[in-house]
Design a protein around this motif. Structure first.
Motif, PDB file in Angstrom:
ATOM      1  N   PRO A  35       0.833  -1.204   0.000  1.00  0.00           N
ATOM      2  CA  PRO A  35       0.000   0.000   0.000  1.00  0.00           C
ATOM      3  C   PRO A  35       0.866   1.252   0.000  1.00  0.00           C
ATOM      4  O   PRO A  35       1.888   1.314   0.684  1.00  0.00           O
ATOM      5  CB  PRO A  35      -0.793  -0.109   1.303  1.00  0.00           C
ATOM      6  N   GLN A  36       0.450   2.192  -0.784  1.00  0.00           N
ATOM      7  CA  GLN A  36       1.200   3.434  -0.860  1.00  0.00           C
ATOM      8  C   GLN A  36       0.786   4.332   0.291  1.00  0.00           C
ATOM      9  O   GLN A  36      -0.387   4.486   0.585  1.00  0.00           O
ATOM     10  CB  GLN A  36       0.923   4.147  -2.172  1.00  0.00           C
ATOM     11  N   GLN A  37       1.775   4.918   0.923  1.00  0.00           N
ATOM     12  CA  GLN A  37       1.479   5.827   2.010  1.00  0.00           C
ATOM     13  C   GLN A  37       1.305   7.224   1.444  1.00  0.00           C
ATOM     14  O   GLN A  37       2.121   7.699   0.663  1.00  0.00           O
ATOM     15  CB  GLN A  37       2.594   5.815   3.044  1.00  0.00           C
ATOM     16  N   ASP A  39       1.064  11.236   1.578  1.00  0.00           N
ATOM     17  CA  ASP A  39       1.655  12.341   2.299  1.00  0.00           C
ATOM     18  C   ASP A  39       0.581  12.939   3.199  1.00  0.00           C
ATOM     19  O   ASP A  39      -0.600  12.932   2.869  1.00  0.00           O
ATOM     20  CB  ASP A  39       2.148  13.384   1.298  1.00  0.00           C
ATOM     21  N   GLU A  40       0.965  13.421   4.356  1.00  0.00           N
ATOM     22  CA  GLU A  40      -0.016  13.958   5.292  1.00  0.00           C
ATOM     23  C   GLU A  40      -0.826  15.097   4.674  1.00  0.00           C
ATOM     24  O   GLU A  40      -2.014  15.231   4.920  1.00  0.00           O
ATOM     25  CB  GLU A  40       0.700  14.478   6.542  1.00  0.00           C
ATOM     26  N   TRP A  41      -0.194  15.880   3.865  1.00  0.00           N
ATOM     27  CA  TRP A  41      -0.901  17.013   3.249  1.00  0.00           C
ATOM     28  C   TRP A  41      -1.882  16.550   2.189  1.00  0.00           C
ATOM     29  O   TRP A  41      -2.851  17.247   1.889  1.00  0.00           O
ATOM     30  CB  TRP A  41       0.101  17.988   2.637  1.00  0.00           C
ATOM     31  N   ALA A  42      -1.655  15.390   1.586  1.00  0.00           N
ATOM     32  CA  ALA A  42      -2.537  14.883   0.541  1.00  0.00           C
ATOM     33  C   ALA A  42      -3.637  13.991   1.100  1.00  0.00           C
ATOM     34  O   ALA A  42      -4.481  13.526   0.340  1.00  0.00           O
ATOM     35  CB  ALA A  42      -1.717  14.110  -0.493  1.00  0.00           C
ATOM     36  N   ASP A  43      -3.635  13.742   2.394  1.00  0.00           N
ATOM     37  CA  ASP A  43      -4.623  12.861   3.004  1.00  0.00           C
ATOM     38  C   ASP A  43      -6.005  13.510   2.954  1.00  0.00           C
ATOM     39  O   ASP A  43      -6.195  14.611   3.457  1.00  0.00           O
ATOM     40  CB  ASP A  43      -4.229  12.576   4.448  1.00  0.00           C
ATOM     41  N   PRO A  44      -7.007  12.855   2.336  1.00  0.00           N
ATOM     42  CA  PRO A  44      -8.338  13.442   2.253  1.00  0.00           C
ATOM     43  C   PRO A  44      -8.993  13.620   3.619  1.00  0.00           C
ATOM     44  O   PRO A  44      -9.822  14.499   3.797  1.00  0.00           O
ATOM     45  CB  PRO A  44      -9.148  12.455   1.412  1.00  0.00           C
ATOM     46  N   ALA A  45      -8.611  12.817   4.594  1.00  0.00           N
ATOM     47  CA  ALA A  45      -9.204  12.944   5.929  1.00  0.00           C
ATOM     48  C   ALA A  45      -8.812  14.264   6.588  1.00  0.00           C
ATOM     49  O   ALA A  45      -9.459  14.696   7.539  1.00  0.00           O
ATOM     50  CB  ALA A  45      -8.770  11.775   6.798  1.00  0.00           C
ATOM     51  N   ARG A  46      -7.778  14.888   6.086  1.00  0.00           N
ATOM     52  CA  ARG A  46      -7.344  16.164   6.652  1.00  0.00           C
ATOM     53  C   ARG A  46      -8.386  17.260   6.406  1.00  0.00           C
ATOM     54  O   ARG A  46      -8.486  18.206   7.175  1.00  0.00           O
ATOM     55  CB  ARG A  46      -6.014  16.552   5.998  1.00  0.00           C
ATOM     56  N   ASN A  47      -9.164  17.131   5.349  1.00  0.00           N
ATOM     57  CA  ASN A  47     -10.156  18.136   5.015  1.00  0.00           C
ATOM     58  C   ASN A  47     -11.464  17.961   5.777  1.00  0.00           C
ATOM     59  O   ASN A  47     -12.320  18.825   5.720  1.00  0.00           O
ATOM     60  CB  ASN A  47     -10.446  18.118   3.513  1.00  0.00           C
ATOM     61  N   VAL A  48     -11.625  16.842   6.459  1.00  0.00           N
ATOM     62  CA  VAL A  48     -12.848  16.585   7.201  1.00  0.00           C
ATOM     63  C   VAL A  48     -12.674  17.149   8.605  1.00  0.00           C
ATOM     64  O   VAL A  48     -11.724  16.803   9.301  1.00  0.00           O
ATOM     65  CB  VAL A  48     -13.132  15.067   7.269  1.00  0.00           C
TER      66      VAL A  48
END
Length: 68
Positions: A35-37, A39-48
């Protein structure tokens, strides 16, 4: 299909080389993809938002940036 360009390999040498190539191909095809990790900035959960949104009202805009 293999083609010998130089040298004079014995049938045993060719069989050993073919066995190695087949084993590596079988191992590569059966291995699960890592699985590809993200980047924290690209994580969609960051926008929730992790908290409730403020209710409309006087000075509600302050709580959108500075949580209480």
């Amino acid at each position: 299909m293999f083609k010998v360009v130089r040298g004079n390999p014995t049938p045993e040498d060719l069989a050993a080389a073919l066995a190695v190539v087949q084993a590596r191909a079988a191992a590569a095809s059966s291995a699960p993809a890592a699985p590809q990790q993200l980047d924290e900035w690209a994580d969609p959960a960051r926008n929730v938002p992790g908290r409730r949104l403020p209710h409309p009202g006087p000075k509600a805009w302050r709580t959108t940036y500075w949580p209480s």
